[in-house]
Design an enzyme around this catalytic site. Structure first.
Site, PDB file in Angstrom:
ATOM      1  N   GLY A   1     -20.724  51.081 -29.056  1.00 35.81           N
ATOM      2  CA  GLY A   1     -20.469  49.687 -27.866  1.00 35.81           C
ATOM      3  C   GLY A   1     -21.907  49.355 -27.306  1.00 35.81           C
TER       4      GLY A   1
ATOM      5  CD  GLN B   1     -25.364  54.383 -28.590  1.00 36.06           C
ATOM      6  OE1 GLN B   1     -26.048  53.708 -29.027  1.00 36.06           O
ATOM      7  NE2 GLN B   1     -23.334  53.969 -28.047  1.00 36.06           N
TER       8      GLN B   1
ATOM      9  CE1 TYR C   1     -66.898  49.203 -53.985  1.00 36.73           C
ATOM     10  CE2 TYR C   1     -69.254  51.156 -55.144  1.00 36.73           C
ATOM     11  CZ  TYR C   1     -67.984  50.422 -54.425  1.00 36.73           C
ATOM     12  OH  TYR C   1     -67.664  51.927 -53.880  1.00 36.73           O
TER      13      TYR C   1
ATOM     14  CB  ALA D   1     -28.345  53.325 -30.175  1.00 37.75           C
ATOM     15  N   GLY D   2     -28.426  50.097 -32.494  1.00 37.41           N
ATOM     16  CA  GLY D   2     -27.994  49.775 -33.882  1.00 37.41           C
ATOM     17  C   GLY D   2     -27.704  49.819 -34.737  1.00 37.41           C
TER      18      GLY D   2
ATOM     19  NE  ARG E   1     -25.779  41.049 -39.555  1.00 36.74           N
ATOM     20  CZ  ARG E   1     -25.256  39.768 -39.112  1.00 36.74           C
ATOM     21  NH1 ARG E   1     -25.872  38.992 -39.481  1.00 36.74           N
ATOM     22  NH2 ARG E   1     -25.796  39.540 -37.373  1.00 36.74           N
TER      23      ARG E   1
ATOM     24  CB  ALA F   1     -83.605  42.673 -64.532  1.00 36.68           C
TER      25      ALA F   1
HETATM   26  C1  UD1 Z   1     -24.751  41.631 -27.487  1.00 39.05           C
HETATM   27  C2  UD1 Z   1     -23.541  41.029 -25.743  1.00 39.05           C
HETATM   28  C3  UD1 Z   1     -23.458  39.615 -26.690  1.00 39.05           C
HETATM   29  C4  UD1 Z   1     -25.290  38.557 -26.937  1.00 39.05           C
HETATM   30  C5  UD1 Z   1     -26.395  39.863 -27.906  1.00 39.05           C
HETATM   31  C6  UD1 Z   1     -27.393  38.834 -28.440  1.00 39.05           C
HETATM   32  C7  UD1 Z   1     -22.015  42.808 -25.922  1.00 39.05           C
HETATM   33  C8  UD1 Z   1     -20.900  43.397 -25.881  1.00 39.05           C
HETATM   34  N1  UD1 Z   1     -22.821  41.785 -26.475  1.00 39.05           N
HETATM   35  O1  UD1 Z   1     -23.676  41.499 -28.738  1.00 39.05           O
HETATM   36  O2  UD1 Z   1     -22.923  39.083 -25.665  1.00 39.05           O
HETATM   37  O3  UD1 Z   1     -24.580  37.871 -27.009  1.00 39.05           O
HETATM   38  O4  UD1 Z   1     -25.914  40.987 -27.586  1.00 39.05           O
HETATM   39  O5  UD1 Z   1     -27.424  39.835 -28.716  1.00 39.05           O
HETATM   40  O6  UD1 Z   1     -22.892  43.581 -25.492  1.00 39.05           O
HETATM   41  N2  UD1 Z   1     -26.351  48.870 -29.338  1.00 39.05           N
HETATM   42  C9  UD1 Z   1     -26.384  50.494 -29.337  1.00 39.05           C
HETATM   43  N3  UD1 Z   1     -24.912  51.198 -29.289  1.00 39.05           N
HETATM   44  C10 UD1 Z   1     -24.315  50.250 -29.472  1.00 39.05           C
HETATM   45  C11 UD1 Z   1     -23.739  49.486 -29.642  1.00 39.05           C
HETATM   46  C12 UD1 Z   1     -25.281  48.234 -29.704  1.00 39.05           C
HETATM   47  O7  UD1 Z   1     -27.689  50.457 -28.157  1.00 39.05           O
HETATM   48  O8  UD1 Z   1     -23.456  51.161 -29.850  1.00 39.05           O
HETATM   49  C13 UD1 Z   1     -27.728  48.102 -28.848  1.00 39.05           C
HETATM   50  C14 UD1 Z   1     -27.864  47.036 -30.168  1.00 39.05           C
HETATM   51  O9  UD1 Z   1     -28.868  48.178 -31.130  1.00 39.05           O
HETATM   52  C15 UD1 Z   1     -28.265  45.808 -29.613  1.00 39.05           C
HETATM   53  C16 UD1 Z   1     -27.541  45.884 -28.422  1.00 39.05           C
HETATM   54  O10 UD1 Z   1     -26.914  47.368 -27.931  1.00 39.05           O
HETATM   55  O11 UD1 Z   1     -29.596  46.017 -29.195  1.00 39.05           O
HETATM   56  C17 UD1 Z   1     -26.125  45.666 -28.343  1.00 39.05           C
HETATM   57  O12 UD1 Z   1     -25.728  45.412 -29.476  1.00 39.05           O
HETATM   58  P1  UD1 Z   1     -24.675  44.390 -30.693  1.00 39.05           P
HETATM   59  O13 UD1 Z   1     -24.847  44.773 -31.596  1.00 39.05           O
HETATM   60  O14 UD1 Z   1     -25.954  43.451 -31.165  1.00 39.05           O
HETATM   61  O15 UD1 Z   1     -24.037  43.412 -29.228  1.00 39.05           O
HETATM   62  P2  UD1 Z   1     -24.304  41.982 -30.105  1.00 39.05           P
HETATM   63  O16 UD1 Z   1     -22.824  42.593 -30.477  1.00 39.05           O
HETATM   64  O17 UD1 Z   1     -24.501  41.497 -30.563  1.00 39.05           O
END
Ligand code: UD1
Ligand code: MG
Length: 462
Positions: free
Chosen positions: A81, A76, A369, A11-12, A16, A426
């Site tokens: 998080g 989500q 062709y 869901a992230g 970037r 030809a």
């Molecule tokens: C997370 C871990 C960290 C680890 C790192 C590895 C946590 C709190 N921390 O950090 O320990 O070293 O990954 O890459 O988990 N996501 C959601 N919904 C949200 C937030 C995140 O689905 O609200 C998903 C993201 O798409 C991703 C994963 O959870 O697949 C990790 O989230 P991300 O935001 O990348 O966490 P990091 O800060 O990288």
């Protein structure tokens, strides 16, 4: 063996990437990253797979559903998080018996082997949770693994929440875990967001489970490349190159010569037979299959193409085609979808073939062709020959039967058929069928005026 289900967090936001495409749909070697994770997950034979989607959720669902229709999805809407993401999947989680493998949709290089080893370690050590870790020379930004004296994991501290001593730890959380499903479901509602980011951290579940008396394990993944998470285009490029390298090594180990692995790009979906040589600047992509003893490249771009044995393919493009044993393609040919280049056939310099068959031993060696054409065996297609298959509205077929000879610069105005052993002179534009063994000629009679140049005003010119 306990049943295993898989939960993928995807869901992230992916800010970037600076893209209108959701981050997890960016392809790595031709396959969207989240699809790669789902695909790899299949190797542990999961009883259920659930993906948490957020940004561009509908698009993400569509892409996964197409290939893996049994996948379940939860949304989500507020990204609070990784723990918050799992909370959205709580009702799915409660239905899972046995173990749940948790992976990130933006870490596409993870191998099936690592999934299996993680599950194995989890079961063997009788853990409540097991986290896949890796050691990084520069652990900046990652959650750090705190181990207790007995080697088990005490907790994970996020980079932003870590003290200077914890920041020195170079063993990090890869974001891949194995949990007892019921134990995870039990602690998720207890997560708090009292941290720097004000997020619900999935990582905090480990400490909670430990406090309840469960053992937490940490399995070190020896190849940090596998655990690479992708957040930017630069990381995307790194992941893609890592996959190409991995594939090149596997191919070389299996008997394929790769003259310069750094400039050879074979997707992991491709198969190549032994004693084939891949010259620099060769791209083998999609569902391409190359047989044994072939010479491919330099400069070859081949997508979704079946190539049999002993084929020579130089400086050319091919997509969605079949190239049979002993055939030669190029240099500078284009083989378009639906084409077949027959056994020992030659498709030569600056020739294009589309939705056509060039039969066994037939040759179209120069500047041709061939579109919507069926060409039999041992046919010679002269330089500059064109099948005129399109009248601006519809496409029409051309048929050229075995052993026919088409002279240079012939226009075959389709629909038209040239019979076996027939000869076309030809320069002819042919719009009527030519019977077998006949000669068809369509060109004005040549006029030759003897000494004409002497009498004309050219006289006196050198
Ligand atoms: C997370 C871990 C960290 C680890 C790192 C590895 C946590 C709190 N921390 O950090 O320990 O070293 O990954 O890459 O988990 N996501 C959601 N919904 C949200 C937030 C995140 O689905 O609200 C998903 C993201 O798409 C991703 C994963 O959870 O697949 C990790 O989230 P991300 O935001 O990348 O966490 P990091 O800060 O990288
Ligand atoms: Mg991340």
């Amino acid at each position: 063996m306990k049943p295993i289900s898989i939960l993928i967090l995807a869901a992230g936001k992916g800010t970037r990437m600076k893209s209108s495409l959701p981050k997890v749909l960016h392809p790595v070697c031709g396959i969207p990253m989240v699809e790669r994770v789902v695909r790899t997950g299949q190797f542990v034979r999961p009883s259920s797979v659930c993906v948490v989607v957020g940004h561009g959720g509908e698009q993400v669902k569509q892409v996964i559903h197409q290939k893996f229709p049994k996948t379940q999805f939860v949304s989500q809407s507020v990204q609070d998080g990784s723990g918050g993401a799992v909370r959205q999947a709580l009702s799915w989680l409660k239905k899972q018996k046995g173990l749940v493998l948790l992976a990130c949709g933006d870490a596409p290089l993870i191998s099936a082997q690592s999934f299996k080893e993680l599950i194995h370690a989890h079961v063997k050590d009788n853990n409540r949770a097991t986290v896949l870790t890796t050691k990084m020379p520069n652990p900046y930004g990652y959650g750090r693994i705190l181990r207790s004296k007995d080697g088990s994991v005490e907790k994970i501290v996020e980079h932003l929440d870590a003290n200077p001593r914890e920041l020195e730890i170079n063993e990090i959380n890869t974001g891949t875990y194995c949990f007892d499903a019921a134990a995870l479901a039990h602690v998720i509602p207890k997560l708090k967001n009292n941290n720097v980011k004000k997020e619900y951290y999935l990582t905090d579940t480990l400490e909670l489970l430990r406090q309840e008396g469960g053992r937490i394990g940490g399995l070190i993944c020896v190849d940090p490349d596998e655990t690479m998470g992708i957040n930017s285009r630069a990381e995307l490029a790194k992941a893609e190159i890592a996959l190409y390298r991995r594939k090149a090594e596997a191919l070389m180990a299996a008997g394929v010569t790769i003259v310069d692995p750094k400039s050879t790009y074979v997707a992991d979906t491709v198969k190549v037979g032994s004693d084939t040589v891949l010259w620099p600047q060769t791209f083998l992509l999609g569902q391409t299959k190359v047989g044994s003893g072939c010479q491919i490249g330099p400069w070859a771009h081949i997508q979704d193409t079946q190539i049999e044995n002993r084929v020579i393919f130089q400086s050319s493009f091919s997509e969605g085609a079949l190239i049979r044993s002993g055939a030669r393609v190029g240099p500078y040919s284009r083989v378009r979808p639906g084409s077949e280049v027959g056994r020992n056939a030659h498709l030569g310099n600056f020739s294009e073939i589309k939705k056509s068959t060039l039969g066994e031993g037939s040759k179209a060696n120069h500047l041709t062709y061939l579109g919507d054409a069926t060409i039999g065996k041992n046919v010679n297609i002269g330089a500059g020959t064109i099948t005129c298959n399109y009248d601006g509205v519809k496409k029409y077929p051309t048929q050229i039967q075995d052993n026919a000879f088409i002279g240079s610069n012939v226009n075959l105005i389709a629909p038209v058929r040239v019979g076996a052993h027939a000869v076309v002179g030809a320069g002819s534009s042919i719009n009527k069928d030519v019977p077998a063994w006949s000669l068809a000629l369509e060109r004005s009679v040549q006029v030759t005026k003897k000494n004409w140049a002497k009498a004309s005003k050219r006289k006196g010119k050198k």
